[in-house]
Design an enzyme around this catalytic site. Structure first.
Site, short mmCIF file in Angstrom:
data_model
loop_
_atom_site.label_atom_id
_atom_site.label_comp_id
_atom_site.label_asym_id
_atom_site.label_seq_id
_atom_site.Cartn_x
_atom_site.Cartn_y
_atom_site.Cartn_z
N ARG A 152 0.85 -1.20 0.00
CA ARG A 152 0.00 0.00 0.00
C ARG A 152 0.88 1.25 0.00
O ARG A 152 1.85 1.33 0.76
CB ARG A 152 -0.87 0.06 1.26
N HIS A 157 -6.19 7.11 6.77
CA HIS A 157 -7.64 6.93 6.64
C HIS A 157 -8.35 8.11 7.29
O HIS A 157 -8.00 8.50 8.41
CB HIS A 157 -8.09 5.65 7.33
#
Lengths: 233, 179
Positions: A152, A157
């Site tokens: 990733r 987030h």
């Protein structure tokens, strides 16, 4: 008054079934979603204010006994609606891996060390102009089992409430110039290039604090425009 | 998400919406979440949003009348190792649709998880509620799929428990709304 939430707003989002991201295959509905008019149940939403946010909840470098290791950064920006108006007093939550790319979570078995001074979770409330600000550590990239050599890109987030339950948004903020972008099926699930690039923060030299922290700006645009009178008295 | 995390972070929200001054019929809504292989989804986050027992939302945008208690109407819950979740709340009152027609008591549910690039919305209605027959949103759903939106009363001891399982795919695929 309330806002209207046009369905066209949803076209920027990724398709739920994005087979390159393998977990979507068994976790996306196969039957069509049922369209419906928004009622009060959709047009209202939870209101949380200062009572929900504690001191230092927006500074992830101050939550432990000492300072976490890594690149100290400021992440700030505005929560806006589709017409560019600030969304005031709304709750913004974030979570992220540490500088090594390791989450404090029982299912994260990435063999990179935990940081005893870093939880990776924060929250704040936007101000009257929709502005928010966090201090944190730049997260590291991490491997995941989606495909051979899958990593990733570094990301944070974000979870935002907005004015209503249908303006609810969970998204990921990325860092400019990340070499992992072309190889990440989650980033590329957003097929529209302009929409995809709205997930990439801007390096913000002007608001960097000399001798202390670099800065990134990330604006979050929620649904909502065309203020209309509430139809229900 | 933080549902299984073991670190010092107080989640701002819980799955218990009831406070001392909350009026209305206490209910527990519980169930499990399943993927397309029928496997429990152990890493979901569920959020519910609902009116109070008088059908008022705790949001100044609801201009009708202020709620008469501190009931917030919002709850958050992670799924456990069996894909299970539960909310302790009250059965909401009637909320009008945009034409002023009454909607049957319902919770709005948003479902988030790994592998879900955009969360899904559904509604939880209550088994045995006469108003379901005239609900304008249930009426939009093909008859053979409506049952997926109605929580089944499991038992009433000490308070009512309703079961609401969520299936992302398959014969009993839950109805999700395009909102």
């Amino acid at each position: 008054m309330t806002l209207s939430y046009p369905l066209q707003s949803l076209t920027a989002h990724p398709p739920r079934l994005s087979p390159g991201y393998k977990s979507t295959v068994k976790r996306s509905p196969t039957k069509p979603l049922i369209p419906m008019r928004h009622t009060l149940s959709e047009l209202t939403g939870p209101v949380y204010g200062h009572e929900t946010v504690r001191e230092n909840d927006n500074d992830l470098t101050l939550q432990g006994k000492g300072e976490p290791l890594g690149e100290r950064i400021i992440v700030h920006g505005h929560v806006l609606d589709e017409d560019g108006r600030g969304v005031p007093n709304t709750l913004v939550e974030l979570w992220q891996a540490n500088a090594c790319g390791r989450y404090i979570h029982v299912v994260d078995q990435h063999p990179a060390p935990l940081d005893p001074n870093f939880t990776g979770a924060g929250r704040t409330q936007s101000d009257s102009e929709g502005y928010y600000r966090f201090v944190t550590i730049k997260p590291g990239a991490y491997p995941w089992g989606n495909h051979h050599n899958a990593w990733r890109p570094a990301h944070i987030h974000f979870s935002v409430f907005g004015h209503s339950f249908v303006s609810r948004l969970v998204t990921q903020m990325y860092f400019p110039g990340d070499p992992l972008f072309p190889f990440d099926p989650i980033f590329n699930s957003v097929t529209d290039e302009k929409a995809r690039n709205r997930m990439v923060s801007d390096f913000d030299l002007e608001n960097t604090k000399p001798d202390w922290a670099l800065c990134y700006r990330f604006n979050i645009v929620l649904r909502g425009r065309n203020a209309t009178p509430m139809e229900t008295k | 998400m933080t549902s299984n995390g073991k670190y010092d972070w107080n989640d701002a929200f819980s799955n218990n919406l009831v406070t001392a001054d909350t009026s209305g019929e206490r209910v527990r809504v519980e169930g499990r979440v399943f993927d397309g292989d029928g496997k429990p989804m152990v890493d979901c986050m569920l959020e519910i949003w609902q009116a109070d027992a008088q059908g008022r939302f705790s949001d100044p945008q609801d201009k009708r009348a202020l709620p008469n208690s501190s009931f917030k109407g919002f709850g958050r819950c992670g799924t456990d190792a069996d894909g299970g979740y539960a909310f302790d709340t009250i059965k909401p009152g009637t909320v009008p649709d945009p034409d002023g027609k009454p909607q049957a008591p319902h919770l709005v549910l948003a479902l988030f998880a790994r592998g879900m690039l955009l969360h899904l919305y559904t509604r939880i209605y209550f088994d045995g509620e006469a108003a379901n027959a005239a609900d304008p949103v249930l009426a939009l759903v093909p008859i053979d799929r409506r049952a997926t939106l109605i929580a089944q009363r499991a038992h009433c001891n000490p308070s009512a428990v309703y079961r609401f399982d969520i299936h992302l795919q398959g014969d009993n695929e839950t109805v999700f709304f395009d909102v």
